[in-house]
Design an enzyme around this catalytic site. Structure first.
Site, mmCIF file in Angstrom:
data_model
loop_
_atom_site.group_PDB
_atom_site.id
_atom_site.type_symbol
_atom_site.label_atom_id
_atom_site.label_comp_id
_atom_site.label_asym_id
_atom_site.label_seq_id
_atom_site.Cartn_x
_atom_site.Cartn_y
_atom_site.Cartn_z
ATOM 1 N N LYS A 27 -10.223 -30.471 -20.735
ATOM 2 C CA LYS A 27 -11.163 -29.376 -20.949
ATOM 3 C C LYS A 27 -10.962 -28.852 -22.371
ATOM 4 O O LYS A 27 -9.817 -28.774 -22.849
ATOM 5 C CB LYS A 27 -10.854 -28.280 -19.909
ATOM 6 C CG LYS A 27 -11.826 -27.126 -19.849
ATOM 7 C CD LYS A 27 -11.453 -26.199 -18.686
ATOM 8 C CE LYS A 27 -12.401 -25.029 -18.521
ATOM 9 N NZ LYS A 27 -12.065 -24.201 -17.338
ATOM 10 N N SER B 205 -16.030 -23.140 -14.208
ATOM 11 C CA SER B 205 -16.283 -23.368 -15.614
ATOM 12 C C SER B 205 -15.944 -24.782 -16.092
ATOM 13 O O SER B 205 -16.481 -25.211 -17.111
ATOM 14 C CB SER B 205 -15.482 -22.366 -16.449
ATOM 15 O OG SER B 205 -14.098 -22.589 -16.327
ATOM 16 N N SER C 285 -12.588 -22.223 -11.033
ATOM 17 C CA SER C 285 -13.152 -23.090 -12.076
ATOM 18 C C SER C 285 -12.729 -24.554 -12.024
ATOM 19 O O SER C 285 -13.270 -25.367 -12.779
ATOM 20 C CB SER C 285 -12.831 -22.532 -13.462
ATOM 21 O OG SER C 285 -13.660 -21.455 -13.773
#
Lengths: 528, 98
Positions: free
Chosen positions: A91, A166, A190
């Site tokens: 990420k 997310s 997330s």
């Protein structure tokens, strides 16, 4: 299209076996995934950066170590981590020295990380190959990836829909066979919610299990790093690679990392047998108002499957679940407003210098650098912590947090091995469906954020389809029970190994390689 | 439960050092009040006797050995500076007469 003939169709544990037998090399694996990522990402937008040169150089180094170990014999081979030579995505809030690290925000555009995150070092030590960085909601604030400053990611199951967030890019890239593994972070859901919406496995470990050193902070008492993979064994191996104490993060715990993570049963029957005599609680509050009927049905079916395999199922109550949303949306923004004070345009990142005075520069830099959801959270947090409101909001929320944590403690003290229920109240939703109403978006995490408030581990695994889209089953355990949760999740995989829905691949996988596909940004623009 | 006026929104934005446009302020006034309405639910709970939980794992007083370690090279850190002058970050003058 990914299939077993293609290296990108393999599980990480299959790649590991082929590397050890000399059937393939890390360079081949890396090149295959880079090629697929480049060929299929135009319409998906799972990645914010892909570093071919670095990845191939890391691959060659991994191949050299593998060749030396093969020459040295069994002991040298056994010393290599199971993920040695396997590609992984990060990420875009994990620092990789010299690389970009935007956290999905304009305010970090152009920033280059001056050091490696702890988990970057750990992955390198394990011999994994970092392909690149994945898209995310800005500063990890969101449940759809639509709050990325660089445009949303699409869902490989339906390109008109969100991948969740997310960590949407990390989940979509794994579901689209661009990488076998990825890293996400989970502050309120997330990792688990995008795993559910993309039909893959994702775990949020116990708070403190993985060092946060070198990760862009959102809410420091809630943030935790965890793995995405297409099966439980791969997720467990990735968690094993990044877990453990790091003195640079004083909240990383000295709890031993279970080697059991590397020894989950390969046999479905053996895996399923773990369930015999286990006691699982199903929290009634997790079947929230407004839950999609198809999701509830898939969860009920999964629970029945677990019971048939020998688990004792009891309906239980987590009475303060309904207070999770309100308390979370005080604690998390409060911590975020403090953490994001560092973006001042002085030392790094986006800066607007108008020259009037320092205050004017701060206002313009931050006002133009942050997106709407981040501004909303900073405003909420600043308000909740401001003079006169601290006791009414922040202190109250911390007390409610105690009640939420006690709800879980009561059940685990009573002997439940794990809790099981839905990850998300709905399947992947259409772009824009929840953007206009922040509270509607926040409710996507109603079944995940209490777990962060309590600091506990949770895992989401695929458990079927609702109207053709993936549903996630969530297991929640007591602190430090990651290995047990992996056993439970692996057991469920074993029980449902023959289920028809396991054979269904993401519907839009084939379309991704088509030329001329619109990007998610173009798709959203065309729809409005 | 408290509700935010437009003046409150502007004040909080100032405290948060966020320069917001007129449309942003107007939109936030509505959205923040909608979210504050959700907070009202917490008042249902009597928490007078409940201690707060600021962190969930029972770690206390984590200390490390007091030994010096190398810091990041200044050049690596300054490489990200939006404005620099040699070994310094450049900022607008804070003190008068600058």
């Amino acid at each position: 299209m990914a299939d077993s003939q293609d290296l990108t169709g393999l599980f990480a544990h299959e790649m590991a076996a082929r590397l050890r037998s000399g059937e393939t090399t890390t360079r081949e694996l890396t090149a295959a995934h880079l090629a697929r990522a480049h060929a299929t990402d135009h319409g998906l937008h799972a990645w914010l950066s892909i570093d071919d040169d670095r990845a191939l150089a890391e691959a060659d180094a991994a191949d050299a170590r593998m060749a030396a170990a093969l020459a040295d014999g069994a002991a040298a081979l056994a010393a290599l981590h199971p993920l040695h030579g396997v590609p992984v995505a990060l990420k875009d809030l994990v620092s990789v020295k010299g690389g970009q690290c935007t956290a999905g925000s304009r305010i970090l555009e152009g920033y280059r990380a001056p050091y490696d995150a702890h988990i970057t070092e750990r992955l390198r030590d394990a011999g994994a190959v970092i392909l690149g960085k994945t898209n995310m909601d800005e500063f990890a604030m969101g449940s759809s990836c639509e709050h990325s400053a660089f445009g949303p990611t699409a869902n490989p199951w339906d390109l008109e829909r969100v991948p969740g967030g997310s960590s949407g890019g990390s989940a979509a890239s794994v579901a689209a066979f661009q990488t076998p593994l990825s890293i996400g972070t989970d502050t309120g859901g997330s990792i688990r919610q995008p795993a559910a919406l993309c039909g893959i496995v994702g775990m949020k470990p116990t708070y403190g299990r993985v060092s946060r050193f070198g990760i862009v902070a959102f809410a420091s008492s809630l943030d935790q790093i965890g793995p995405f993979a297409r099966d439980v064994r791969d997720a467990a191996a990735l968690l094993h690679a990044v877990s453990g104490r790091d003195e640079r993060d004083s909240t990383s715990a000295p709890e031993p990392v279970a080697d059991d993570l590397l020894h989950l049963p390969a046999s479905d029957d053996e895996a399923a047998s773990w369930l015999r005599g286990k006691r699982l609680g199903v929290p009634r509050e997790y079947f929230v108002e407004g839950m999609e009927p198809g999701v509830a049905e898939a969860i009920r079916t999964a629970v029945a499957d677990l019971e048939r395999a020998g688990a004792t199922i009891e309906e239980v109550s987590l009475p303060h679940t309904d207070y999770g949303l309100a308390s979370y949306y005080i604690v998390a923004p409060a911590e975020a407003s403090a953490n994001l004070a560092r973006y001042d345009g002085v030392r790094f990142g986006h800066a607007v210098t108008e020259g009037a005075d320092y205050l004017a520069d701060y206002l313009v830099t931050r006002g133009s650098g942050f997106g709407p959801e981040v501004k909303r959270r900073i405003m909420l947090g600043t308000y909740a912590l401001s003079a006169g409101y601290y006791d009414a909001f922040y202190l109250k929320a911390l007390k409610v947090r105690t009640l939420i944590k006690r709800d879980f403690d009561v059940l685990f003290d009573a002997g439940f091995d794990a809790l099981v229920g839905p990850t998300s109240p709905d399947v992947a939703f259409r772009f824009g469906a929840k953007l206009a109403d922040p509270v509607k978006m926040y409710l996507s995490d109603a079944c995940t954020l209490p777990v962060n408030m309590a600091g506990l581990p949770g895992i989401s695994i695929p458990c079927g389809l609702s109207e053709g889209l993936p549903v996630g089953l969530q297991f929640i355990g007591p602190a430090w029970s990651e290995a047990r949760l992996m056993r439970a999740a692996r057991a469920y995989e074993g029980v449902t190994a023959a289920a028809a829905w396991r054979r269904v691949q993401p519907h839009d996988l084939a379309r991704l390689a088509q030329p001329g596909l619109p990007t998610p940004v173009e798709r959203v623009a065309a729809a409005h | 439960m408290a509700s935010l006026t437009r003046a409150d929104v502007e004040h909080v934005a100032y405290l948060a050092r966020l320069g917001l446009t007129e449309p942003e302020l107007a939109r936030l006034e509505g959205q923040l009040n909608h979210i504050l309405d959700q907070y009202a639910k917490l008042a249902e709970l009597d928490t007078d006797a409940i201690p707060p939980t600021a962190q969930t794992i029972e770690l206390e007083n984590i200390l490390r050995d007091d030994v010096s370690r190398p810091s990041l090279p200044a050049e690596d850190v300054l490489a990200n500076a939006p404005h620099r002058d040699g070994e310094f970050f450049v900022v607008p003058a804070i003190l008068g007469g600058g």
